[in-house]
Design a protein around this motif. Structure first.
Motif, PDB file in Angstrom:
ATOM      1  N   UNK B 467     -18.178 -14.505   6.137  1.00  0.00           N
ATOM      2  CA  UNK B 467     -16.869 -15.088   6.431  1.00  0.00           C
ATOM      3  C   UNK B 467     -16.354 -14.687   7.810  1.00  0.00           C
ATOM      4  N   UNK B 468     -15.607 -15.588   8.412  1.00  0.00           N
ATOM      5  CA  UNK B 468     -15.224 -15.456   9.817  1.00  0.00           C
ATOM      6  C   UNK B 468     -14.339 -14.238  10.084  1.00  0.00           C
ATOM      7  N   UNK B 469     -13.266 -14.017   9.311  1.00  0.00           N
ATOM      8  CA  UNK B 469     -12.379 -12.906   9.671  1.00  0.00           C
ATOM      9  C   UNK B 469     -13.096 -11.561   9.699  1.00  0.00           C
ATOM     10  N   UNK B 471     -16.616 -11.107   9.890  1.00  0.00           N
ATOM     11  CA  UNK B 471     -17.741 -11.129  10.829  1.00  0.00           C
ATOM     12  C   UNK B 471     -17.262 -10.979  12.265  1.00  0.00           C
ATOM     13  N   UNK B 473     -13.768 -10.817  13.190  1.00  0.00           N
ATOM     14  CA  UNK B 473     -12.544 -10.032  13.308  1.00  0.00           C
ATOM     15  C   UNK B 473     -12.806  -8.543  13.480  1.00  0.00           C
ATOM     16  N   UNK B 500      -4.315  -8.879  14.238  1.00  0.00           N
ATOM     17  CA  UNK B 500      -5.645  -9.276  13.781  1.00  0.00           C
ATOM     18  C   UNK B 500      -6.019  -8.503  12.510  1.00  0.00           C
ATOM     19  N   UNK B 502      -4.060  -7.569  10.223  1.00  0.00           N
ATOM     20  CA  UNK B 502      -3.383  -8.200   9.076  1.00  0.00           C
ATOM     21  C   UNK B 502      -4.150  -9.426   8.600  1.00  0.00           C
ATOM     22  N   UNK B 503      -4.655 -10.208   9.561  1.00  0.00           N
ATOM     23  CA  UNK B 503      -5.394 -11.412   9.178  1.00  0.00           C
ATOM     24  C   UNK B 503      -6.712 -11.049   8.502  1.00  0.00           C
ATOM     25  N   UNK B 506      -5.962  -9.973   4.991  1.00  0.00           N
ATOM     26  CA  UNK B 506      -5.456 -11.012   4.087  1.00  0.00           C
ATOM     27  C   UNK B 506      -6.492 -12.083   3.788  1.00  0.00           C
ATOM     28  N   UNK B 507      -7.399 -12.362   4.712  1.00  0.00           N
ATOM     29  CA  UNK B 507      -8.223 -13.561   4.545  1.00  0.00           C
ATOM     30  C   UNK B 507      -9.701 -13.309   4.306  1.00  0.00           C
ATOM     31  N   UNK B 508     -10.163 -12.062   4.364  1.00  0.00           N
ATOM     32  CA  UNK B 508     -11.602 -11.843   4.168  1.00  0.00           C
ATOM     33  C   UNK B 508     -12.009 -12.120   2.729  1.00  0.00           C
ATOM     34  N   UNK B 509     -13.270 -12.437   2.572  1.00  0.00           N
ATOM     35  CA  UNK B 509     -13.763 -12.838   1.247  1.00  0.00           C
ATOM     36  C   UNK B 509     -13.887 -11.661   0.299  1.00  0.00           C
ATOM     37  N   UNK B 514     -11.659  -7.039   3.471  1.00  0.00           N
ATOM     38  CA  UNK B 514     -10.258  -6.827   3.096  1.00  0.00           C
ATOM     39  C   UNK B 514      -9.804  -5.399   3.374  1.00  0.00           C
TER      40      UNK B 514
END
Ligand SMILES: Cc1cc2nc3c(=O)[nH]c(=O)nc-3n(C[C@H](O)[C@H](O)[C@H](O)COP(=O)(O)O)c2cc1C
Ligand code: SF4
Ligand code: FES
Lengths: 252, 555
Positions: B467-469, B471, B473, B500, B502-503, B506-509, B514
């Motif tokens: 996942x992008x965030x 990998x 982030x 970043x 926070x994102x 919140x958004x990692x798989x 997370x």
């Protein structure tokens, strides 16, 4: 159950709008039907759900975690918010991360003007990249007679991997390595032109959201993808209907 | 076909056998001591006894007693309940111990020994590690002699599966793999699932840097894990199990495999366990050492022979796990608690530790403390007791700065919270977590932004890339930390790092992404001034710099 049979509906609230959702459908399917835009990248109608881009994350009332619209079925009285300020910020950052990771230089790209990443940047108002650029340097694989792979433009959505395995049944593609080093490879990392399992069907090229996969010989801005071909094929196979259906039926 | 093992017979025999010895030397042959040279020490002791033709003096290769920083450890037990622990033993020292103590009957002069009431040991409460360091992990009989497999026999002969689940629920046991999910609830979910084949898996991936609790349990007392798994299988209706061990743990793999073979021969697992109709098949699976393969869905993919990538939950493993069948994943330490809970009762277990976190926890102590190693303490003990009383405080005249718990998913706890009880809730409230039990003590020479950078580099390198965030982030967060640590960071770098983070959270798989920002959040919360001091533009941020926050007012 035949696809024609009307399915039960459940009441759901999406961005304050009270709507009837079809039982079992995903938040994304509902949102598209009622015209609420939710950005997606890895999701493609007709393919399995990947859940990797995270762009479709939405808030559900009472749920501390974000939910993926592409993967989460609706439930009764679900209260969904798709465009809170936090969500908009998360999406912008994810899009920025994708731009920082690859070489997305639209002015030199075959897909410029028909690129989902470019569109995402525009619709989500990304006008600056705040993150250090990676300057990807994987190079171009032009060994295939018909197609070209530019790994530096790959967003690792795995649509090509899935369409090749699930629709064409050839399984040419896979992601190798891990983390920032992960890369799309043909078979056991051979040049595409040497991948004997490739049937030259071109579906991977059609579903690619960016300029990573293209037809050979296209110049800047000349590449046009056709990702909807997958939905057409899966409908034909699963429902026996050889039609392009752009507007989904609203359940009675 | 051989008859199943008669447990009471073995216990009697082992007792008689033990009584035959005037003296025994217990040599730790767990990973740390072997690395420090324990095997030649053991061989030297054995050779001396052979030469003297003394069969009434024993040399036992044991698992880990815990004080790894003072190994190789040799413990000499005289008959009269008297124990001398020799530390840092080399072959020469082993010669002296053999001649003077084992053969001569007098503790060796001049050798480094340890006071028997050393708080490092005296303050422990050993449940999971009860027999680790006291028995030979390669002998089934040693474990049985200490009461091992009696809990399994008890559930098979005396208890209904539902009663076993109920006992675990009432004990209040929570998962030791990190999140602290109530174990009884998980067992009940698998028990309720209907399928022809159900699986139970012991998670021994243990990828946190600095953690080696599970490795030690597996290489020092493998039968305890097997017994826990077998009881779990009986309670939930599972018929097949796996112990998933990372490839970097060769000794644990070898001893688990040997123990499984021995247990099969004794009919403690396999078909017709202990002559009953209960069947449970067990195998070891070796993971290739990716941290993310400790995440349960990635772990199952790895067992099936696929790439170890996490997948979306639901469905949860207890609904759809290995090969599509209901599967339960328990941490190795969680399972190692089970035999004692059954043998001594859930109420006894619930009385240990705190109300919300009953029982004990094994910690791997590392960093700036006088003694490092493995300790098992009751939940709710304070950090101060662990660091200052048990581990001997901070050496080299330095002072305590922070304790890092929870590994790359955890955070740093500063000195003002030294008296906080160590349990799931309190650590979480401090922005850290229990994690699997790594505990790294840092003194005042340590830079906290550097610590955050270290853990973030770990997560960046271990991200599976799905996942992008996570990998990208983690990589970009690391780039901001690089700038800050190297003294070229500006205030806006710190702001982007935080937004970043926070994102990514919140958004990692999966849990890796997370929780990857946790070390950043916790060091920022408690040590923000250290970050500030490294920035090159210390004036207040002007609005223009904060384009990301203000430029896009919601439409
Ligand atoms: C990135 C990641 C790594 C993990 N590594 C481990 C591990 O090494 N050992 C472990 O027991 N659990 C690990 N877990 C937790 C497992 O997913 C799972 O929750 C746990 O094994 C369940 O056992 P428990 O309920 O007994 O704690 C990890 C989770 C994540 C997200
Ligand atoms: S959070 Fe990281 S490790 Fe987990 S799925 Fe995403 S990329 Fe993989
Ligand atoms: S579209 Fe849902 S995660 Fe990518």
């Amino acid at each position: 159950m035949s696809p024609r049979e009307p399915r039960a509906t459940v009441p759901v609230t999406i961005d304050g709008q009270e709507v009837d959702a079809v039982e079992g459908e995903t938040i994304l399917s509902l949102a598209r039907r009622v015209g609420v835009p939710i950005p997606t990248l890895c999701y493609l109608d007709g393919l399995s759900v990947h859940g990797g881009c995270r762009l479709c994350s939405v808030e559900v009332d009472g749920d501390p975690r974000l939910r993926l619209a592409c993967a989460t079925p609706v439930w009764q009285d679900m209260d969904i918010r798709t465009s809170t300020w936090d969500l908009q910020e998360h999406r912008r950052r994810i899009i920025e991360l994708l731009f920082a990771e690859g070489n997305h230089i639209c002015a030199t790209c075959v897909s410029s003007g028909a690129c989902e990443l470019q569109d995402l940047a525009a619709t989500n108002r990304v006008d600056h990249i705040h993150y250090e650029l990676s300057y990807a340097d994987e190079g171009v694989d032009a060994s295939h007679p018909k197609y070209v792979l530019d790994r530096d433009r790959c967003v690792k959505c795995t649509r090509c991997v899935r369409v090749c395995a699930e629709v064409e049944g050839a399984s040419v593609w896979e992601i190798a390595e891990r983390g920032g080093g992960s890369r799309l490879v043909a078979e056991m990392d051979v040049p595409w032109g040497e991948a004997s399992s490739c049937t030259w069907c071109g579906k991977c090229v059609l579903v690619c959201p960016t300029g990573a996969l293209s037809f050979k010989g296209r110049g800047v801005g000349e590449m046009r993808h056709d990702a909807e071909v997958v939905a057409f094929l899966s409908r034909a196979r699963n429902e026996g209907e050889w039609v392009n259906r752009t507007d989904e039926e609203v359940p009675s | 076909m051989a008859a199943p093992i008669d447990l009471d017979d073995v216990v009697r025999f082992e007792r008689e056998e033990r009584a035959r010895f005037v003296r025994r030397a217990l040599v730790c042959t767990s990973t740390a001591c072997v690395t420090a040279g324990a095997l030649p020490v053991r061989d030297r002791l054995t050779a001396a006894l052979d030469e003297a033709e003394r069969t009434d003096i024993g040399v036992v290769s044991t698992g880990c007693p815990g004080l790894c920083s003072r190994g190789p450890l040799v413990r000499v037990e005289d008959r009269a309940e008297q124990t001398t622990i020799y530390t840092h033993v080399d072959t020469e020292g082993a010669g002296a111990i053999a001649d003077e103590h084992l053969l001569g009957g007098q503790p060796t002069d001049g050798a480094t020994t340890m006071p028997p009431d050393l708080p490092f040991f005296a303050r422990q409460e050993r449940v999971v590690l009860e027999t680790a360091g006291r028995i030979d992990p390669e002998r089934l009989e040693d474990y049985v002699g200490e009461g091992g497999y009696h809990a399994l026999a008890k559930v098979i002969t005396l208890m209904e599966p539902a009663e076993v689940v109920d006992a675990i629920t009432r004990s209040g046991l929570r998962g030791r793999g990190g999140a602290g999910y109530p174990t009884g609830r998980k067992w009940a979910l698998l028990a309720e699932a209907e399928a022809d084949t159900k699986y139970v898996v012991a998670n021994g991936d243990e990828g946190d840097p600095g953690a080696y609790m599970d490795r030690t349990i597996m290489d020092s007392d493998p039968h305890r894990v097997i017994e826990g798994l077998a009881i779990a299988a009986y309670a939930t209706g599972a018929t097949k199990g796996f112990v998933y061990v990372r490839a970097e743990y060769p000794l644990a793999i070898e001893r688990m495999e040997r123990a499984i073979r021995a247990a099969k021969r004794a009919k403690l697992i396999g078909r017709n366990v202990l002559g009953s109709s209960f069947a449970f098949d067990l195998d070891v699976r070796v993971g290739a050492g990716a941290f993310v393969c400790g995440e349960e869905t990635a772990l199952m993919a790895s067992i099936e022979g696929r790439r170890g990538l996490p997948v979306l939950r639901p469905p949860y493993p207890t609904e759809k796990g290995l090969w599509g069948q209901p599967t339960m994943i328990n941490n190795v330490e969680t399972l190692a608690n089970v035999p004692a809970i059954i043998a001594r009762g859930p109420d006894w277990f619930a009385s240990l530790g705190t109300e919300s976190s009953p029982g004990t926890k094994v910690f791997a102590l590392a960093g700036s403390v006088a003694d490092t190693g493995l300790i098992e303490v009751p939940m709710g003990i304070s950090l101060r007791e662990i660091v200052f009383d048990m581990a001997g405080g901070i050496p080299n005249g330095r002072t305590f700065k922070a304790a890092q718990t929870g590994g790359p998913s955890g955070g740093c706890i500063p000195a003002q919270y030294l008296d906080t009880p160590v349990d799931y809730e309190h650590l979480r409230d401090l922005g850290s977590m229990m994690g699997s039990g790594g505990l790294v003590v840092m003194d005042d020479s340590v830079s906290m932004p550097e610590v955050a950078r270290f853990y973030l580099a770990f997560c960046r390198d271990e991200s599976c890339g799905k996942c992008v965030p996570c990998r990208v982030g983690t990589e970009k967060m690391h780039a901001f930390l690089d700038r800050i640590c190297e003294g070229t960071g500006r205030r806006r770098d710190l702001q982007h790092l935080e937004s970043l983070a926070r994102t990514v959270r919140a958004t990692s798989l999966c849990g890796l992404g997370q929780s990857a920002p946790n070390p950043v959040f916790s060091t920022l919360e408690h040590f923000r001034d250290e970050y500030e001091a490294l920035l090159v533009d210390l004036e207040e941020p002007d609005a223009g710099n904060r384009s990301e926050e203000v430029a896009h007012e919601p439409a």
